[in-house]
Structures are given as C-alpha cells and as structure tokens.
Design a protein around this motif. Structure first.
Motif, mmCIF file in Angstrom:
data_model
loop_
_atom_site.group_PDB
_atom_site.id
_atom_site.type_symbol
_atom_site.label_atom_id
_atom_site.label_comp_id
_atom_site.label_asym_id
_atom_site.label_seq_id
_atom_site.Cartn_x
_atom_site.Cartn_y
_atom_site.Cartn_z
ATOM 1 N N ASN A 65 0.830 -1.196 0.000
ATOM 2 C CA ASN A 65 0.000 0.000 0.000
ATOM 3 C C ASN A 65 0.868 1.250 0.000
ATOM 4 O O ASN A 65 2.033 1.210 0.394
ATOM 5 N N ASN A 66 0.280 2.360 -0.419
ATOM 6 C CA ASN A 66 0.984 3.643 -0.466
ATOM 7 C C ASN A 66 2.336 3.502 -1.156
ATOM 8 O O ASN A 66 3.374 3.912 -0.636
ATOM 9 N N LEU A 67 2.306 2.944 -2.332
ATOM 10 C CA LEU A 67 3.539 2.695 -3.063
ATOM 11 C C LEU A 67 4.227 3.990 -3.468
ATOM 12 O O LEU A 67 3.578 4.993 -3.778
ATOM 13 N N LYS A 68 5.548 3.943 -3.458
ATOM 14 C CA LYS A 68 6.384 5.084 -3.793
ATOM 15 C C LYS A 68 7.238 4.759 -5.009
ATOM 16 O O LYS A 68 7.510 3.591 -5.283
ATOM 17 N N PRO A 69 7.685 5.785 -5.739
ATOM 18 C CA PRO A 69 8.539 5.513 -6.902
ATOM 19 C C PRO A 69 9.762 4.663 -6.567
ATOM 20 O O PRO A 69 10.184 3.843 -7.391
ATOM 21 N N GLU A 70 10.327 4.838 -5.378
ATOM 22 C CA GLU A 70 11.494 4.058 -4.989
ATOM 23 C C GLU A 70 11.184 2.587 -4.731
ATOM 24 O O GLU A 70 12.102 1.788 -4.518
ATOM 25 N N ASP A 71 9.899 2.224 -4.724
ATOM 26 C CA ASP A 71 9.520 0.824 -4.630
ATOM 27 C C ASP A 71 9.632 0.104 -5.972
ATOM 28 O O ASP A 71 9.469 -1.116 -6.028
ATOM 29 N N THR A 72 9.877 0.843 -7.035
ATOM 30 C CA THR A 72 10.009 0.241 -8.355
ATOM 31 C C THR A 72 11.161 -0.752 -8.368
ATOM 32 O O THR A 72 12.300 -0.408 -8.056
ATOM 33 N N ALA A 73 10.866 -1.998 -8.719
ATOM 34 C CA ALA A 73 11.857 -3.062 -8.689
ATOM 35 C C ALA A 73 11.221 -4.337 -9.213
ATOM 36 O O ALA A 73 10.010 -4.414 -9.397
ATOM 37 N N VAL A 74 12.059 -5.333 -9.426
ATOM 38 C CA VAL A 74 11.570 -6.685 -9.635
ATOM 39 C C VAL A 74 11.489 -7.351 -8.272
ATOM 40 O O VAL A 74 12.467 -7.357 -7.519
ATOM 41 N N TYR A 75 10.336 -7.894 -7.951
ATOM 42 C CA TYR A 75 10.115 -8.525 -6.663
ATOM 43 C C TYR A 75 10.213 -10.039 -6.806
ATOM 44 O O TYR A 75 9.612 -10.625 -7.713
ATOM 45 N N TYR A 76 10.978 -10.648 -5.897
ATOM 46 C CA TYR A 76 11.271 -12.073 -5.961
ATOM 47 C C TYR A 76 10.804 -12.804 -4.716
ATOM 48 O O TYR A 76 10.981 -12.325 -3.591
ATOM 49 N N CYS A 77 10.266 -13.972 -4.912
ATOM 50 C CA CYS A 77 9.963 -14.919 -3.850
ATOM 51 C C CYS A 77 11.211 -15.744 -3.561
ATOM 52 O O CYS A 77 11.965 -16.091 -4.479
ATOM 53 N N ASN A 78 11.424 -16.083 -2.285
ATOM 54 C CA ASN A 78 12.646 -16.777 -1.887
ATOM 55 C C ASN A 78 12.403 -17.757 -0.756
ATOM 56 O O ASN A 78 11.616 -17.497 0.145
ATOM 57 N N ARG A 79 13.114 -18.880 -0.803
ATOM 58 C CA ARG A 79 13.242 -19.817 0.307
ATOM 59 C C ARG A 79 14.714 -20.014 0.587
ATOM 60 O O ARG A 79 15.463 -20.446 -0.292
ATOM 61 N N HIS A 80 15.150 -19.704 1.803
ATOM 62 C CA HIS A 80 16.561 -19.764 2.161
ATOM 63 C C HIS A 80 17.047 -21.142 2.584
ATOM 64 O O HIS A 80 18.160 -21.523 2.254
ATOM 65 N N PHE A 81 16.244 -21.860 3.331
ATOM 66 C CA PHE A 81 16.728 -23.043 4.023
ATOM 67 C C PHE A 81 17.238 -24.116 3.073
ATOM 68 O O PHE A 81 16.638 -24.370 2.031
ATOM 69 N N GLN A 82 18.366 -24.723 3.469
ATOM 70 C CA GLN A 82 19.074 -25.755 2.712
ATOM 71 C C GLN A 82 19.875 -25.149 1.553
ATOM 72 O O GLN A 82 21.032 -25.475 1.354
ATOM 73 N N ARG A 83 19.264 -24.300 0.802
ATOM 74 C CA ARG A 83 19.887 -23.514 -0.255
ATOM 75 C C ARG A 83 18.901 -22.428 -0.662
ATOM 76 O O ARG A 83 17.737 -22.467 -0.286
ATOM 77 N N ASP A 84 19.366 -21.467 -1.425
ATOM 78 C CA ASP A 84 18.498 -20.402 -1.906
ATOM 79 C C ASP A 84 17.729 -20.846 -3.141
ATOM 80 O O ASP A 84 18.302 -21.329 -4.113
ATOM 81 N N TYR A 85 16.417 -20.679 -3.075
ATOM 82 C CA TYR A 85 15.555 -20.863 -4.227
ATOM 83 C C TYR A 85 14.888 -19.534 -4.537
ATOM 84 O O TYR A 85 14.460 -18.816 -3.634
ATOM 85 N N TRP A 86 14.782 -19.227 -5.822
ATOM 86 C CA TRP A 86 14.224 -17.960 -6.273
ATOM 87 C C TRP A 86 13.181 -18.186 -7.353
ATOM 88 O O TRP A 86 13.311 -19.084 -8.184
ATOM 89 N N GLY A 87 12.163 -17.345 -7.339
ATOM 90 C CA GLY A 87 11.239 -17.302 -8.446
ATOM 91 C C GLY A 87 11.812 -16.487 -9.586
ATOM 92 O O GLY A 87 12.944 -15.986 -9.529
ATOM 93 N N GLN A 88 11.025 -16.333 -10.645
ATOM 94 C CA GLN A 88 11.479 -15.592 -11.821
ATOM 95 C C GLN A 88 11.350 -14.083 -11.655
ATOM 96 O O GLN A 88 11.928 -13.325 -12.431
#
Length: 114
Positions: free
Chosen positions: A83-106
């Motif tokens: 909510n209340n998004l700002k221009p500095e929020d512009t980015a690619v947002y990624y889902c992540n799971r750290h445990f055991q190793r890093d997994y990332w979405g696209q």
C-alpha cells in the motif's frame, strides 16, 4: 523439484496499491520460512519481508508499515500486500526460500510512476 512463481506486478501510480503472490511447488510449503526480496537493475537484491512457518513476520525498515506479508499454506502461496507505493519501490520482486539452499522465483516487475 522446487519451484517458486511470482505474479501480480504491474504499473501503479504513487500512493497506489498492489498485491503480489508467490506460489511454491515441489516441497512442503507449510514448514518453511518464506521471504520477499526486490532488486532494482544495477543494484543488489534487497530484503523486503519474511514470514515464518508459524506466521511470525519481519519487515525491512523502508516498508514503514506499508507492506503486509501473509501466507495461505493450503494454497502453497505467499502474498505481499503493498500500500501507499512510492517511486522508490520500483523493482523486480522475488519470492525466496533460504533453508538448505536459496531458491528464487522468476520475479515480477513493479513499477510506481505517475
């Protein structure tokens, strides 16, 4: 194997809202802590928020109460309500799971601009 798929990004005006989703597969989603990160081109990937298997949450300072992380284990899905998004929020947002190793979405692109 483990897969993470983000969706929900788009173009919004400053002050607008967006809800991102991350759906996991190939692992027991409910027992893992899950995370959101974001990345501006040319910059390091940046931590946004964490939600534990028990539902505890942790947010980066720049969120300032604007974002809410949640999960629905029955759907193997994690959400980020922005909510209340700002221009500095512009980015690619990624889902992540750290445990055991890093997994990332696209990643899913969020652009905040007038």
């Amino acid at each position: 194997q483990v897969q993470l798929v983000e969706s929900g990004g788009g173009l919004v005006q400053p002050g607008g809202s967006l809800r991102l989703s991350c759906t996991g597969s190939g692992f027991m989603f409910s027992i893992f802590n899950m995370n959101w990160y974001r990345q501006i081109p040319g910059a390091q990937r940046e931590f946004v928020a964490t939600i534990t298997s028990s539902g505890s949450t942790l947010y980066a300072d720049f969120v300032k109460g604007r974002f809410t992380i949640s999960r629905d284990n029955a759907k193997s899905t994690m959400y980020l309500q922005m909510n209340n998004l700002k221009p500095e929020d512009t980015a690619v947002y990624y889902c992540n799971r750290h445990f055991q190793r890093d997994y990332w979405g696209q990643g899913t692109q969020v652009t905040v601009s007038s």
